[in-house]
Design a protein around this motif. Sequence first.
Motif, short mmCIF file in Angstrom:
data_model
loop_
_atom_site.label_atom_id
_atom_site.label_comp_id
_atom_site.label_asym_id
_atom_site.label_seq_id
_atom_site.Cartn_x
_atom_site.Cartn_y
_atom_site.Cartn_z
N ALA A 10 -1.72 -3.64 0.26
CA ALA A 10 -1.15 -3.14 1.52
C ALA A 10 -0.20 -1.97 1.25
O ALA A 10 -0.21 -0.96 1.97
CB ALA A 10 -0.43 -4.26 2.24
N GLY A 11 0.61 -2.10 0.22
CA GLY A 11 1.52 -1.01 -0.13
C GLY A 11 0.79 0.25 -0.55
O GLY A 11 1.18 1.36 -0.19
N MET A 12 -0.30 0.08 -1.31
CA MET A 12 -1.09 1.25 -1.71
C MET A 12 -1.75 1.91 -0.52
O MET A 12 -1.79 3.15 -0.43
CB MET A 12 -2.13 0.84 -2.75
CG MET A 12 -1.52 0.50 -4.09
SD MET A 12 -2.71 -0.14 -5.28
CE MET A 12 -3.84 1.22 -5.44
N ALA A 13 -2.25 1.11 0.43
CA ALA A 13 -2.88 1.68 1.63
C ALA A 13 -1.85 2.46 2.44
O ALA A 13 -2.13 3.56 2.94
CB ALA A 13 -3.49 0.56 2.47
N ALA A 31 0.96 -0.61 11.69
CA ALA A 31 0.78 -1.37 12.93
C ALA A 31 -0.56 -2.10 12.93
O ALA A 31 -0.63 -3.28 13.30
CB ALA A 31 0.87 -0.43 14.13
N LEU A 32 -1.61 -1.43 12.52
CA LEU A 32 -2.93 -2.08 12.48
C LEU A 32 -2.97 -3.17 11.42
O LEU A 32 -3.64 -4.19 11.60
CB LEU A 32 -4.03 -1.05 12.24
CG LEU A 32 -4.28 -0.09 13.40
CD1 LEU A 32 -5.33 0.93 13.02
CD2 LEU A 32 -4.67 -0.83 14.66
N GLY A 33 -2.26 -2.99 10.33
CA GLY A 33 -2.17 -4.04 9.32
C GLY A 33 -1.46 -5.28 9.86
O GLY A 33 -1.87 -6.40 9.59
N ALA A 34 -0.41 -5.07 10.65
CA ALA A 34 0.30 -6.20 11.25
C ALA A 34 -0.58 -6.93 12.25
O ALA A 34 -0.60 -8.17 12.30
CB ALA A 34 1.58 -5.72 11.92
#
Length: 63
Positions: A10-13, A31-34
Amino acid sequence: MSMAVVGLLAGMALAFAGYFGGFGAFLLVAALGAVGFVAGRFLDGDLEPGDLFRGRERDERRR
């Protein structure tokens, strides 16, 4: 997959989105990750729809 690896991915993305797309892309990916995280928790059965809208239960003895 461990939560550390998921956090790393997630951090790399987010880093790639921020570097190549700017701050707006960074916010969009975050936002989309959340949203995806919450949807995944619903599908796994770890979260109920009312959990997001229900207030915290208060202990009456603490008044």
